[in-house]
Design a protein around this motif. Sequence first.
Motif, PDB file in Angstrom:
ATOM      1  N   ALA A   1      10.831  -9.601  83.339  1.00 54.75           N
ATOM      2  CA  ALA A   1       9.765  -9.545  82.334  1.00 54.75           C
ATOM      3  C   ALA A   1      10.159 -10.309  81.073  1.00 54.75           C
ATOM      4  O   ALA A   1       9.356 -11.069  80.519  1.00 54.75           O
ATOM      5  CB  ALA A   1       9.423  -8.097  82.008  1.00 54.75           C
ATOM      6  N   LEU A   2      11.396 -10.130  80.607  1.00 59.72           N
ATOM      7  CA  LEU A   2      11.858 -10.846  79.422  1.00 59.72           C
ATOM      8  C   LEU A   2      11.924 -12.348  79.660  1.00 59.72           C
ATOM      9  O   LEU A   2      11.558 -13.152  78.801  1.00 59.72           O
ATOM     10  CB  LEU A   2      13.229 -10.314  78.983  1.00 59.72           C
ATOM     11  CG  LEU A   2      13.245  -8.920  78.377  1.00 59.72           C
ATOM     12  CD1 LEU A   2      14.675  -8.443  78.176  1.00 59.72           C
ATOM     13  CD2 LEU A   2      12.478  -8.902  77.066  1.00 59.72           C
ATOM     14  N   TRP A   3      12.399 -12.739  80.838  1.00 62.22           N
ATOM     15  CA  TRP A   3      12.497 -14.156  81.173  1.00 62.22           C
ATOM     16  C   TRP A   3      11.103 -14.773  81.248  1.00 62.22           C
ATOM     17  O   TRP A   3      10.870 -15.884  80.770  1.00 62.22           O
ATOM     18  CB  TRP A   3      13.231 -14.330  82.481  1.00 62.22           C
ATOM     19  CG  TRP A   3      13.775 -15.696  82.749  1.00 62.22           C
ATOM     20  CD1 TRP A   3      13.519 -16.858  82.059  1.00 62.22           C
ATOM     21  CD2 TRP A   3      14.678 -16.061  83.768  1.00 62.22           C
ATOM     22  NE1 TRP A   3      14.197 -17.898  82.602  1.00 62.22           N
ATOM     23  CE2 TRP A   3      14.923 -17.439  83.658  1.00 62.22           C
ATOM     24  CE3 TRP A   3      15.297 -15.352  84.780  1.00 62.22           C
ATOM     25  CZ2 TRP A   3      15.762 -18.125  84.526  1.00 62.22           C
ATOM     26  CZ3 TRP A   3      16.134 -16.047  85.637  1.00 62.22           C
ATOM     27  CH2 TRP A   3      16.371 -17.421  85.509  1.00 62.22           C
ATOM     28  N   SER A   4      10.164 -14.054  81.830  1.00 71.44           N
ATOM     29  CA  SER A   4       8.788 -14.536  81.918  1.00 71.44           C
ATOM     30  C   SER A   4       8.164 -14.668  80.537  1.00 71.44           C
ATOM     31  O   SER A   4       7.504 -15.675  80.232  1.00 71.44           O
ATOM     32  CB  SER A   4       7.949 -13.597  82.780  1.00 71.44           C
ATOM     33  OG  SER A   4       8.465 -13.542  84.088  1.00 71.44           O
ATOM     34  N   ALA A   5       8.361 -13.677  79.692  1.00 72.36           N
ATOM     35  CA  ALA A   5       7.824 -13.743  78.331  1.00 72.36           C
ATOM     36  C   ALA A   5       8.429 -14.913  77.564  1.00 72.36           C
ATOM     37  O   ALA A   5       7.727 -15.619  76.829  1.00 72.36           O
ATOM     38  CB  ALA A   5       8.096 -12.426  77.605  1.00 72.36           C
ATOM     39  N   ASN A   6       9.705 -15.153  77.752  1.00 78.10           N
ATOM     40  CA  ASN A   6      10.375 -16.283  77.118  1.00 78.10           C
ATOM     41  C   ASN A   6       9.732 -17.601  77.544  1.00 78.10           C
ATOM     42  O   ASN A   6       9.443 -18.460  76.710  1.00 78.10           O
ATOM     43  CB  ASN A   6      11.861 -16.255  77.482  1.00 78.10           C
ATOM     44  CG  ASN A   6      12.636 -17.372  76.816  1.00 78.10           C
ATOM     45  OD1 ASN A   6      12.321 -17.790  75.715  1.00 78.10           O
ATOM     46  ND2 ASN A   6      13.657 -17.850  77.490  1.00 78.10           N
ATOM     47  N   GLY A   7       9.483 -17.766  78.820  1.00 74.77           N
ATOM     48  CA  GLY A   7       8.859 -18.987  79.312  1.00 74.77           C
ATOM     49  C   GLY A   7       7.436 -19.165  78.815  1.00 74.77           C
ATOM     50  O   GLY A   7       7.023 -20.276  78.455  1.00 74.77           O
ATOM     51  N   ILE A   8       6.688 -18.087  78.775  1.00 73.97           N
ATOM     52  CA  ILE A   8       5.297 -18.161  78.300  1.00 73.97           C
ATOM     53  C   ILE A   8       5.267 -18.560  76.829  1.00 73.97           C
ATOM     54  O   ILE A   8       4.484 -19.425  76.419  1.00 73.97           O
ATOM     55  CB  ILE A   8       4.582 -16.822  78.536  1.00 73.97           C
ATOM     56  CG1 ILE A   8       4.348 -16.616  80.037  1.00 73.97           C
ATOM     57  CG2 ILE A   8       3.268 -16.767  77.773  1.00 73.97           C
ATOM     58  CD1 ILE A   8       3.907 -15.217  80.400  1.00 73.97           C
ATOM     59  N   ILE A   9       6.114 -17.961  76.026  1.00 72.74           N
ATOM     60  CA  ILE A   9       6.130 -18.268  74.596  1.00 72.74           C
ATOM     61  C   ILE A   9       6.581 -19.704  74.356  1.00 72.74           C
ATOM     62  O   ILE A   9       5.987 -20.431  73.552  1.00 72.74           O
ATOM     63  CB  ILE A   9       7.023 -17.264  73.844  1.00 72.74           C
ATOM     64  CG1 ILE A   9       6.364 -15.882  73.875  1.00 72.74           C
ATOM     65  CG2 ILE A   9       7.284 -17.706  72.414  1.00 72.74           C
ATOM     66  CD1 ILE A   9       7.255 -14.754  73.450  1.00 72.74           C
ATOM     67  N   GLN A  10       7.606 -20.152  75.082  1.00 75.58           N
ATOM     68  CA  GLN A  10       8.068 -21.527  74.906  1.00 75.58           C
ATOM     69  C   GLN A  10       7.031 -22.535  75.389  1.00 75.58           C
ATOM     70  O   GLN A  10       6.860 -23.587  74.771  1.00 75.58           O
ATOM     71  CB  GLN A  10       9.392 -21.740  75.633  1.00 75.58           C
ATOM     72  CG  GLN A  10      10.557 -21.098  74.937  1.00 75.58           C
ATOM     73  CD  GLN A  10      11.882 -21.442  75.575  1.00 75.58           C
ATOM     74  OE1 GLN A  10      12.003 -22.419  76.306  1.00 75.58           O
ATOM     75  NE2 GLN A  10      12.892 -20.633  75.312  1.00 75.58           N
TER      76      GLN A  10
END
Length: 80
Positions: A15-24
């Motif tokens: 979930a954190l990795w996905s959120a990181n990718g979405i924000i970037q």
Amino acid sequence: NIFLFSTDFYVLNVALWSANGIIQSAAWPALAIIFLNWFRNAPNKGTMYSILSTSQNMGSGLVPIILTPIVARFGWRSAT
């Protein structure tokens, strides 16, 4: 990025990795607009934009090469 892999809970890491990718990924269109406005009439605007685009891909390509020895020597948590 600070909290990425800070826990052993797999679903939270994903979930954190996905959120990181979405924000970037949301930042790239804004960066492109700012960059193209900055070099509005430059004769080498295409060259400058290709360098900007390539630097992101070069970084993504170099990360596994750089981090693999670190992970092998110190463990996977040292690379985050």
